[in-house]
Design an enzyme around this catalytic site. Structure first.
Site, PDB file in Angstrom:
ATOM      1  N   THR A 139     -41.234  38.627-124.005  1.00 61.58           N
ATOM      2  CA  THR A 139     -40.486  39.866-124.247  1.00 61.58           C
ATOM      3  C   THR A 139     -41.001  40.598-125.495  1.00 61.58           C
ATOM      4  O   THR A 139     -41.300  39.969-126.510  1.00 61.58           O
ATOM      5  CB  THR A 139     -38.993  39.531-124.454  1.00 61.58           C
ATOM      6  N   PRO A 141     -40.444  44.376-128.016  1.00 61.76           N
ATOM      7  CA  PRO A 141     -39.392  45.340-128.361  1.00 61.76           C
ATOM      8  C   PRO A 141     -39.194  46.404-127.269  1.00 61.76           C
ATOM      9  O   PRO A 141     -38.063  46.775-126.966  1.00 61.76           O
ATOM     10  CB  PRO A 141     -39.896  45.965-129.664  1.00 61.76           C
ATOM     11  N   ILE A 170     -37.274  35.785-129.394  1.00 62.48           N
ATOM     12  CA  ILE A 170     -37.972  34.559-129.004  1.00 62.48           C
ATOM     13  C   ILE A 170     -37.225  33.322-129.515  1.00 62.48           C
ATOM     14  O   ILE A 170     -37.120  33.100-130.730  1.00 62.48           O
ATOM     15  CB  ILE A 170     -39.432  34.585-129.541  1.00 62.48           C
ATOM     16  N   ARG A 251     -35.534  28.989-115.162  1.00 60.55           N
ATOM     17  CA  ARG A 251     -34.344  29.517-114.477  1.00 60.55           C
ATOM     18  C   ARG A 251     -33.681  28.433-113.635  1.00 60.55           C
ATOM     19  O   ARG A 251     -32.458  28.387-113.496  1.00 60.55           O
ATOM     20  CB  ARG A 251     -34.746  30.703-113.581  1.00 60.55           C
ATOM     21  N   GLU A 371     -34.075  35.367-119.430  1.00 57.21           N
ATOM     22  CA  GLU A 371     -34.755  34.825-118.234  1.00 57.21           C
ATOM     23  C   GLU A 371     -34.448  35.677-117.015  1.00 57.21           C
ATOM     24  O   GLU A 371     -34.221  35.161-115.920  1.00 57.21           O
ATOM     25  CB  GLU A 371     -34.296  33.388-117.970  1.00 57.21           C
ATOM     26  N   THR A 373     -32.271  39.500-116.352  1.00 56.26           N
ATOM     27  CA  THR A 373     -30.847  39.843-116.452  1.00 56.26           C
ATOM     28  C   THR A 373     -30.168  39.646-115.088  1.00 56.26           C
ATOM     29  O   THR A 373     -30.829  39.513-114.052  1.00 56.26           O
ATOM     30  CB  THR A 373     -30.648  41.314-116.870  1.00 56.26           C
ATOM     31  N   HIS A 374     -28.847  39.695-115.140  1.00 58.90           N
ATOM     32  CA  HIS A 374     -28.044  39.558-113.918  1.00 58.90           C
ATOM     33  C   HIS A 374     -28.466  40.608-112.883  1.00 58.90           C
ATOM     34  O   HIS A 374     -28.622  40.320-111.696  1.00 58.90           O
ATOM     35  CB  HIS A 374     -26.575  39.778-114.325  1.00 58.90           C
ATOM     36  N   ASP A 375     -28.669  41.835-113.357  1.00 57.64           N
ATOM     37  CA  ASP A 375     -29.084  42.929-112.451  1.00 57.64           C
ATOM     38  C   ASP A 375     -30.467  42.667-111.856  1.00 57.64           C
ATOM     39  O   ASP A 375     -30.701  42.897-110.671  1.00 57.64           O
ATOM     40  CB  ASP A 375     -29.164  44.264-113.223  1.00 57.64           C
ATOM     41  N   PHE A 391     -36.900  48.219-107.933  1.00 64.20           N
ATOM     42  CA  PHE A 391     -37.092  48.087-109.385  1.00 64.20           C
ATOM     43  C   PHE A 391     -37.517  49.405-110.026  1.00 64.20           C
ATOM     44  O   PHE A 391     -37.174  49.703-111.155  1.00 64.20           O
ATOM     45  CB  PHE A 391     -38.180  47.051-109.700  1.00 64.20           C
TER      46      PHE A 391
HETATM   47  C1  LIG Z   1     -30.668  34.898-127.254  1.00 66.67           C
HETATM   48  C2  LIG Z   1     -31.893  35.329-126.491  1.00 66.67           C
HETATM   49  C3  LIG Z   1     -32.987  34.487-126.405  1.00 66.67           C
HETATM   50  C4  LIG Z   1     -34.145  34.916-125.725  1.00 66.67           C
HETATM   51  N1  LIG Z   1     -35.263  34.091-125.683  1.00 66.67           N
HETATM   52  C5  LIG Z   1     -36.427  34.573-125.186  1.00 66.67           C
HETATM   53  C6  LIG Z   1     -37.637  33.797-125.287  1.00 66.67           C
HETATM   54  O1  LIG Z   1     -37.629  32.655-125.774  1.00 66.67           O
HETATM   55  N2  LIG Z   1     -38.805  34.365-124.864  1.00 66.67           N
HETATM   56  C7  LIG Z   1     -38.859  35.619-124.336  1.00 66.67           C
HETATM   57  O2  LIG Z   1     -39.944  36.065-123.978  1.00 66.67           O
HETATM   58  N3  LIG Z   1     -37.723  36.366-124.197  1.00 66.67           N
HETATM   59  C8  LIG Z   1     -36.514  35.874-124.626  1.00 66.67           C
HETATM   60  N4  LIG Z   1     -35.365  36.636-124.529  1.00 66.67           N
HETATM   61  C9  LIG Z   1     -35.465  38.002-124.021  1.00 66.67           C
HETATM   62  C10 LIG Z   1     -34.787  38.219-122.684  1.00 66.67           C
HETATM   63  O3  LIG Z   1     -35.505  37.600-121.662  1.00 66.67           O
HETATM   64  C11 LIG Z   1     -34.612  39.727-122.501  1.00 66.67           C
HETATM   65  O4  LIG Z   1     -33.575  40.126-123.394  1.00 66.67           O
HETATM   66  C12 LIG Z   1     -34.267  40.119-121.078  1.00 66.67           C
HETATM   67  O5  LIG Z   1     -35.364  39.895-120.236  1.00 66.67           O
HETATM   68  C13 LIG Z   1     -33.820  41.592-120.962  1.00 66.67           C
HETATM   69  O6  LIG Z   1     -34.704  42.425-121.621  1.00 66.67           O
HETATM   70  P1  LIG Z   1     -34.113  43.535-122.632  1.00 66.67           P
HETATM   71  O7  LIG Z   1     -33.200  42.844-123.584  1.00 66.67           O
HETATM   72  O8  LIG Z   1     -35.278  44.267-123.190  1.00 66.67           O
HETATM   73  O9  LIG Z   1     -33.232  44.469-121.734  1.00 66.67           O
HETATM   74  P2  LIG Z   1     -33.754  45.729-120.853  1.00 66.67           P
HETATM   75  O10 LIG Z   1     -34.907  45.306-120.013  1.00 66.67           O
HETATM   76  O11 LIG Z   1     -33.918  46.891-121.743  1.00 66.67           O
HETATM   77  O12 LIG Z   1     -32.515  45.958-119.898  1.00 66.67           O
HETATM   78  C14 LIG Z   1     -31.357  46.693-120.297  1.00 66.67           C
HETATM   79  C15 LIG Z   1     -30.450  46.843-119.086  1.00 66.67           C
HETATM   80  O13 LIG Z   1     -31.126  47.615-118.087  1.00 66.67           O
HETATM   81  C16 LIG Z   1     -31.118  46.912-116.854  1.00 66.67           C
HETATM   82  N5  LIG Z   1     -32.342  47.212-116.108  1.00 66.67           N
HETATM   83  C17 LIG Z   1     -33.625  47.081-116.538  1.00 66.67           C
HETATM   84  N6  LIG Z   1     -34.473  47.434-115.560  1.00 66.67           N
HETATM   85  C18 LIG Z   1     -33.726  47.783-114.489  1.00 66.67           C
HETATM   86  C19 LIG Z   1     -34.011  48.228-113.163  1.00 66.67           C
HETATM   87  N7  LIG Z   1     -35.269  48.345-112.725  1.00 66.67           N
HETATM   88  N8  LIG Z   1     -32.981  48.501-112.330  1.00 66.67           N
HETATM   89  C20 LIG Z   1     -31.694  48.347-112.742  1.00 66.67           C
HETATM   90  N9  LIG Z   1     -31.353  47.939-113.974  1.00 66.67           N
HETATM   91  C21 LIG Z   1     -32.359  47.652-114.837  1.00 66.67           C
HETATM   92  C22 LIG Z   1     -31.006  45.444-117.222  1.00 66.67           C
HETATM   93  O14 LIG Z   1     -30.463  44.668-116.168  1.00 66.67           O
HETATM   94  C23 LIG Z   1     -30.102  45.502-118.436  1.00 66.67           C
HETATM   95  O15 LIG Z   1     -28.762  45.522-118.010  1.00 66.67           O
HETATM   96  C24 LIG Z   1     -34.182  36.192-125.127  1.00 66.67           C
HETATM   97  C25 LIG Z   1     -33.040  37.008-125.198  1.00 66.67           C
HETATM   98  C26 LIG Z   1     -31.910  36.593-125.860  1.00 66.67           C
HETATM   99  C27 LIG Z   1     -30.716  37.508-125.922  1.00 66.67           C
END
Ligand SMILES: Cc1cc2nc3c(=O)[nH]c(=O)nc-3n(C[C@H](O)[C@H](O)[C@H](O)COP(=O)(O)OP(=O)(O)OC[C@H]3O[C@@H](n4cnc5c(N)ncnc54)[C@H](O)[C@@H]3O)c2cc1C
Length: 392
Positions: A139, A141, A170, A251, A371, A373-375, A391
């Site tokens: 992931t 920013p 991370i 997952r 890993e 999101t729910h969506d 997507f």
């Molecule tokens: C505590 C914690 C630990 C983590 N550990 C790791 C790790 O070890 N390594 C790592 O790489 N990552 C890690 N993550 C990152 C995590 O995998 C991401 O937060 C996650 O994949 C969502 O990305 P985002 O936060 O950028 O949300 P975004 O991708 O910005 O999503 C925001 C919202 O938009 C929705 N959305 C996005 N795209 C679409 C679409 N096409 N259609 C409909 N809805 C959509 C999402 O479902 C979500 O509700 C961690 C996150 C947390 C909170």
């Protein structure tokens, strides 16, 4: 925090589906969580500190690389054993399970699957024993749900490459000894790189102010002209499919782990409801409370069956990514709903650290987000059953 009196629900006698070895492994993990995690976890979460003292214990129950072959220090177990270990750890705390999941499925798995023999010998035994801790950087920013847009890149510089970019959110980053980092080469192809602590230009600042997974350390991975020997590139697979295959494994562990959190909330609420007297009788005697408990045990039982079947399919090499998505999505959703209902059943006590429920509830907000999101998992199922990509 109150003493841990957990008794695992098994409404459909699912233990009959397990082997003696499965039960032995699960019970050992369960006993360890009761003895070494439950007494310290609430304070660790309140202090927002990963309790490093439990690292040797995690290694001893086989939580680091349960299915990695013994020749590399792993426990050489099957997929259901892996799932059961994750279930028991998350029964204690989702943050501790996250540490174990990352180490096993996101660090050891790619090294084992895609690494050279030299990389395997160098890292796997130390990761299995907990001497080394690992993190997984996918992931960024500006690229969460859409990791293919990543901007972290490396350039060829003879016998080494130069890595620039940043990863956010991370798990384990602040204390990791090695990070499996996914970055693009000059042809926009994604590769896995093993970035080691101490490499110049590599920093891992911690992310503070989390209300969720407080007992797990989360941070950034920042790369400023980091010189990485070519021998630290994972040669076995490139492209987005490589990190996605690691996520499948993680997952799968989450699908089991979430059941642990749900079981703990249910068990706590059931016990409390039998002891808490209002209007002259235990609240367990009121229909509204029974409805909550009956629905919880029904959902837990369905989730247990889903996870067990997925374990069998995965062991046979037949589980699809979409099947894993369905189980992750369903089991985390039922766990978060159960945590919320269970919290209400404890009234005001439910919001305190005397009981584990509020902590589970807050933790599961991360589990439902990371890993995939729910969506996103719903979209994966949608694509799988319709053939239509929603997507983008
Ligand atoms: C505590 C914690 C630990 C983590 N550990 C790791 C790790 O070890 N390594 C790592 O790489 N990552 C890690 N993550 C990152 C995590 O995998 C991401 O937060 C996650 O994949 C969502 O990305 P985002 O936060 O950028 O949300 P975004 O991708 O910005 O999503 C925001 C919202 O938009 C929705 N959305 C996005 N795209 C679409 C679409 N096409 N259609 C409909 N809805 C959509 C999402 O479902 C979500 O509700 C961690 C996150 C947390 C909170």
């Amino acid at each position: 925090m109150k003493p841990d009196l957990f008794e695992a629900p098994d409404y459909y006698n699912l233990d009959d589906l397990l082997t003696e070895e499965h039960i032995m492994i699960r019970d050992a993990a369960r006993a360890w969580v009761k003895r070494d995690v439950s007494p310290i976890i609430e304070k660790a979460a309140q202090d927002a500190k990963f309790p490093k003292s439990i690292i040797p214990g995690l290694a001893s129950i086989g939580a680091f690389g349960p299915y990695i072959p013994e020749e590399y220090g792993g426990a050489g177990l099957d997929q259901i054993s892996y799932g059961l270990i994750m279930q028991e750890i998350e029964r204690g705390d989702s943050g501790v399970r996250s540490t174990a999941s990352v180490q096993s499925s996101l660090v050891m798995y790619p090294i084992w699957k895609y690494g050279t023999e030299e990389q395997k010998q160098k890292f796997l035994p130390k990761l299995a024993s907990g001497e080394f801790m690992g993190s997984f950087g996918l992931t960024e920013p500006d690229h969460g749900s859409n990791p293919s847009g990543m901007v972290t890149r490396f350039k060829d510089a003879g016998d080494h490459v130069i890595l620039n970019g940043a990863k956010l959110w991370i798990s384990n980053s602040p204390f990791c000894d090695v990070a499996v980092v996914w970055a693009k080469d000059e042809n926009d192809r994604i590769h896995g790189l093993l970035v080691e602590r101490g490499m110049e230009g590599f920093t891992t600042p911690e992310t503070h102010n989390k209300w969720s997974l407080r007992a797990s350390a989360t941070g950034e991975l920042i790369f400023q002209d980091v010189k990485i020997p070519k021998s630290n590139i994972l040669p076995g697979r490139s492209g987005l499919g490589a990190p996605l295959s690691c996520l499948d494994s993680a997952r799968f562990g989450i699908a089991w782990g979430a059941i642990g959190a749900a079981m703990d909330c249910y068990d706590t609420a059931l016990r409390y409801s039998k002891e808490r007297i209002q209007f002259g009788k235990p609240i367990a005697g009121f229909q509204l409370q029974q409805k909550k408990l009956a629905e919880m045990i029904t959902e837990i039982t369905k989730a247990q069956l889903l996870a067990w079947r997925l374990g069998v399919l995965r062991e046979q090499g037949k589980a699809t990514s979409a099947q894993i998505s369905m189980a992750k999505r369903n089991n985390v959703e039922i766990a978060i709903n159960i945590a919320r209902e269970a919290r209400q059943m404890l009234g005001g006590m439910g919001i305190t650290g005397e009981y584990s429920i509020m902590r589970h509830s807050m933790n599961l907000e991360s589990v439902i987000t990371y890993e995939g999101t729910h969506d996103i998992h719903l979209l994966i199922t949608g694509l799988d059953i319709t053939g239509e990509n929603a997507f983008s």
